[in-house]
Design a protein around this motif. Structure first.
Motif, PDB file in Angstrom:
ATOM      1  N   ALA A  77       0.714  -1.092   0.005  1.00 31.75           N
ATOM      2  CA  ALA A  77       0.138   0.245   0.078  1.00 31.75           C
ATOM      3  C   ALA A  77       0.639   1.578   0.115  1.00 31.75           C
ATOM      4  N   LEU A  78       1.709   1.807   0.684  1.00 29.66           N
ATOM      5  CA  LEU A  78       2.440   2.804   0.788  1.00 29.66           C
ATOM      6  C   LEU A  78       3.922   2.651   0.047  1.00 29.66           C
ATOM      7  N   SER A  79       4.326   1.241  -0.762  1.00 26.44           N
ATOM      8  CA  SER A  79       5.398   1.634  -2.075  1.00 26.44           C
ATOM      9  C   SER A  79       4.812   2.104  -2.699  1.00 26.44           C
ATOM     10  N   VAL A  80       3.127   1.764  -2.733  1.00 29.37           N
ATOM     11  CA  VAL A  80       3.219   3.388  -5.087  1.00 29.37           C
ATOM     12  C   VAL A  80       3.281   3.900  -4.384  1.00 29.37           C
ATOM     13  N   PHE A  81       2.668   4.647  -3.219  1.00 34.90           N
ATOM     14  CA  PHE A  81       3.150   6.144  -3.103  1.00 34.90           C
ATOM     15  C   PHE A  81       4.778   6.598  -3.074  1.00 34.90           C
ATOM     16  N   SER A  82       5.616   5.618  -2.657  1.00 37.95           N
ATOM     17  CA  SER A  82       6.811   5.760  -2.279  1.00 37.95           C
ATOM     18  C   SER A  82       7.302   6.010  -3.567  1.00 37.95           C
ATOM     19  N   ILE A  83       7.500   4.849  -4.637  1.00 37.39           N
ATOM     20  CA  ILE A  83       7.425   4.710  -5.843  1.00 37.39           C
ATOM     21  C   ILE A  83       7.284   6.150  -6.775  1.00 37.39           C
ATOM     22  N   ILE A 108      13.034  17.426   9.637  1.00 35.98           N
ATOM     23  CA  ILE A 108      13.081  16.361   9.890  1.00 35.98           C
ATOM     24  C   ILE A 108      12.844  14.857  10.753  1.00 35.98           C
ATOM     25  N   LEU A 109      14.496  14.734  10.167  1.00 37.70           N
ATOM     26  CA  LEU A 109      15.024  13.575  11.088  1.00 37.70           C
ATOM     27  C   LEU A 109      15.218  13.821  12.324  1.00 37.70           C
ATOM     28  N   ALA A 110      15.273  15.139  12.545  1.00 36.90           N
ATOM     29  CA  ALA A 110      15.695  15.739  14.675  1.00 36.90           C
ATOM     30  C   ALA A 110      14.578  15.334  14.467  1.00 36.90           C
ATOM     31  N   TYR A 111      13.008  15.309  13.944  1.00 38.25           N
ATOM     32  CA  TYR A 111      12.167  15.590  14.521  1.00 38.25           C
ATOM     33  C   TYR A 111      11.419  14.023  14.965  1.00 38.25           C
ATOM     34  N   GLU A 129      -4.940  -2.094  13.627  1.00 33.70           N
ATOM     35  CA  GLU A 129      -5.992  -2.266  12.683  1.00 33.70           C
ATOM     36  C   GLU A 129      -6.858  -0.542  12.702  1.00 33.70           C
ATOM     37  N   ASP A 130      -7.108  -0.098  13.223  1.00 32.96           N
ATOM     38  CA  ASP A 130      -7.865   1.349  13.702  1.00 32.96           C
ATOM     39  C   ASP A 130      -6.284   2.174  12.991  1.00 32.96           C
ATOM     40  N   ASN A 131      -5.743   2.273  13.703  1.00 34.68           N
ATOM     41  CA  ASN A 131      -4.047   3.109  14.238  1.00 34.68           C
ATOM     42  C   ASN A 131      -4.493   3.108  12.174  1.00 34.68           C
ATOM     43  N   ARG A 132      -4.232   1.560  11.563  1.00 36.55           N
ATOM     44  CA  ARG A 132      -3.910   1.344  10.130  1.00 36.55           C
ATOM     45  C   ARG A 132      -5.157   2.957   9.340  1.00 36.55           C
ATOM     46  N   ARG A 133      -6.013   2.427   9.571  1.00 34.20           N
ATOM     47  CA  ARG A 133      -7.607   3.101   8.603  1.00 34.20           C
ATOM     48  C   ARG A 133      -7.033   4.141   9.055  1.00 34.20           C
ATOM     49  N   ARG A 134      -6.852   5.253  10.385  1.00 34.47           N
ATOM     50  CA  ARG A 134      -7.177   6.131  10.825  1.00 34.47           C
ATOM     51  C   ARG A 134      -6.135   6.988  10.061  1.00 34.47           C
ATOM     52  N   TYR A 135      -4.838   6.572   9.637  1.00 37.08           N
ATOM     53  CA  TYR A 135      -3.976   6.979   9.647  1.00 37.08           C
ATOM     54  C   TYR A 135      -3.147   6.857   8.374  1.00 37.08           C
ATOM     55  N   LEU A 136      -3.611   5.760   7.444  1.00 37.34           N
ATOM     56  CA  LEU A 136      -3.446   5.834   6.426  1.00 37.34           C
ATOM     57  C   LEU A 136      -2.364   7.109   5.627  1.00 37.34           C
ATOM     58  N   MET A 137      -3.993   8.258   5.167  1.00 38.06           N
ATOM     59  CA  MET A 137      -3.728   9.378   4.757  1.00 38.06           C
ATOM     60  C   MET A 137      -2.737   9.808   4.793  1.00 38.06           C
ATOM     61  N   VAL A 138      -1.848  10.303   6.154  1.00 36.82           N
ATOM     62  CA  VAL A 138      -1.564  11.478   6.419  1.00 36.82           C
ATOM     63  C   VAL A 138       0.056  10.166   5.808  1.00 36.82           C
ATOM     64  N   CYS A 139      -0.224   8.845   6.020  1.00 41.71           N
ATOM     65  CA  CYS A 139       0.637   7.661   5.334  1.00 41.71           C
ATOM     66  C   CYS A 139       1.245   7.778   4.399  1.00 41.71           C
ATOM     67  N   VAL A 140      -0.121   7.930   3.335  1.00 39.79           N
ATOM     68  CA  VAL A 140       0.517   8.003   1.961  1.00 39.79           C
ATOM     69  C   VAL A 140       0.917   8.990   1.958  1.00 39.79           C
ATOM     70  N   VAL A 141       1.023  10.346   2.317  1.00 40.13           N
ATOM     71  CA  VAL A 141       1.620  11.687   1.983  1.00 40.13           C
ATOM     72  C   VAL A 141       3.073  11.619   2.558  1.00 40.13           C
ATOM     73  N   ILE A 142       3.099  11.009   3.982  1.00 41.91           N
ATOM     74  CA  ILE A 142       4.794  10.857   3.830  1.00 41.91           C
ATOM     75  C   ILE A 142       5.337  10.068   3.929  1.00 41.91           C
ATOM     76  N   ALA A 143       4.520   8.696   2.814  1.00 44.24           N
ATOM     77  CA  ALA A 143       5.491   7.923   1.790  1.00 44.24           C
ATOM     78  C   ALA A 143       5.816   8.594   0.525  1.00 44.24           C
ATOM     79  N   LEU A 161       9.851   5.970   7.453  1.00 43.82           N
ATOM     80  CA  LEU A 161       9.826   4.909   7.333  1.00 43.82           C
ATOM     81  C   LEU A 161       9.397   4.365   8.605  1.00 43.82           C
ATOM     82  N   VAL A 162      10.702   3.607   9.055  1.00 44.45           N
ATOM     83  CA  VAL A 162      10.281   3.131  10.414  1.00 44.45           C
ATOM     84  C   VAL A 162      10.108   3.712  11.679  1.00 44.45           C
TER      85      VAL A 162
END
Lengths: 256, 96
Positions: A77-83, A108-111, A129-143, A161-162
């Motif tokens: 899911a995240l690799s698509v946006f990361s690519i 970003i690194l310091a933060y 599972e809740d976190n994954r759904r709730r924050y998916l958009m945030v993760c997509v942007v960050i990826a 990413l870690v």
């Protein structure tokens, strides 16, 4: 030629060891090593690093996969946006001033270094599972942003990413590292392909670095699956803080 | 994570084989550079191409595992990823 080759092999070995252990691509070792120690231009070091990261991912993620420490659904899911970010970044390398990118990444690194140490990530998949759904958009942007930045500065994006997978999604740290180590291989492959086709890859450096990184990554990945989360957390914190310092120092000194 | 609905043994097997292969391959390539052989550049180039090909194969294997597990959305996403990688190469090589 021979001492230079040994230096490149050593660079790959160290990058693989640390990258495999922490779930990073190893670019945070390779780019400073190749530029500062081996004296290469950063625009030569970045394509070498990105290419070696793909090799690193093949070797290090294997240990995590064997122990079931990779979330394949998140990888995909995240690799698509990361690519997509990576392709964008690798095409922007000549257009964006290096010191601007370095400075943004340093912040970003310091933060993320500080948040990794202060925030408590769940070691069990409670509410995952809740976190994954709730924050998916945030993760997509960050990826996506991680992809852009990683292609521009030659790191795999694992440093972003870690902490993202650990603090926001709530994966256990070992799984976050395993997931990241496979993800960065896919996203860096796009940038490696672009650099290869743009004839930006220095093969005389890639060969020894790849030989070194493939051994280091295997060893690092093995050690990483056995490491205690606290030790990894502290090591990660120190590495990111050092990198933030190095990047901001270089940016402010006008080194490109 | 071991209770996942899909099997990853094929992926692990591919990576293990790739590890042995690329270790030998890049050691030979580095040796060719040390000896100053003319073919060193070409050998390394094809090594990088093979690394990218194995990465693509990983995605296909992952997609197939999702298909077996009837996780259609992730199967499609895996193929989209593979397609993205391929289209990058095709666009760069033949169009741009």
């Amino acid at each position: 030629m021979m001492p230079e080759m040994l230096l490149f092999v050593l660079c790959g070995l160290l990058a693989g060891l640390l990258g495999g252990y922490l779930g990073l691509g190893g670019g945070i070792v390779m780019v400073p090593f190749l530029t500062v120690v081996a004296g290469l231009n950063i625009k030569v070091a970045v394509p070498v690093s990105v290419t070696a990261i793909v090799v690193n991912s093949l070797a290090s993620s294997n240990e995590y996969l064997k122990k079931g420490m990779v979330d394949l659904e998140l990888v995909v899911a995240l690799s698509v946006f990361s690519i997509l970010g990576n392709i964008t970044g690798s095409n922007l390398i000549d257009a964006v001033p290096g010191n601007v990118i370095r400075l943004i990444l340093a912040v970003i690194l310091a933060y993320t270094a500080l948040s990794l140490l202060t925030k408590k990530g769940p070691e069990k998949r409670v509410g995952f599972e809740d976190n994954r759904r709730r924050y998916l958009m945030v993760c997509v942007v960050i990826a996506f942003l991680a992809g852009v930045l990683s292609a521009l500065v030659g790191i795999g994006g694992g440093v972003i990413l870690v902490p993202l997978l650990y603090t926001i999604i709530g994966l256990p740290l070992t799984t976050a590292r395993g997931t990241s180590s496979l993800m960065i291989g896919f996203s860096s492959a796009a940038a490696a392909a672009v650099y290869l086709l743009n004839e930006r890859t220095d093969f005389a450096v890639v060969a020894p670095v790849a030989a070194g990184i493939i051994v280091g990554a295997k060893l690092g990945g093995f050690l990483g699956t056995m490491a205690k989360p606290v030790a990894v957390k502290i090591l990660f914190f120190l590495v990111m803080l050092y990198l933030a310092y190095k990047l901001s120092y270089d940016a402010l000194a006008g080194v490109i | 994570m071991n209770d996942e609905p899909y099997q990853i043994s094929r992926l692990i097997g591919l990576q293990r084989t790739a590890w042995y292969f690329f270790f030998a391959y890049f050691v030979v390539a580095a040796g060719l550079w040390v000896l100053g052989a003319d073919i060193a550049g070409r050998v390394t180039f094809w090594g990088v191409v093979l690394v990218l090909a194995v990465t693509l194969s990983e995605l296909v294997i992952i997609a197939e595992q999702f298909r077996v597990a009837e996780m259609r959305r992730f199967q499609i996403l895996s193929y989209v990823l593979a397609l993205l990688l391929l289209s990058t190469i095709v666009l760069k090589y033949f169009v741009l």
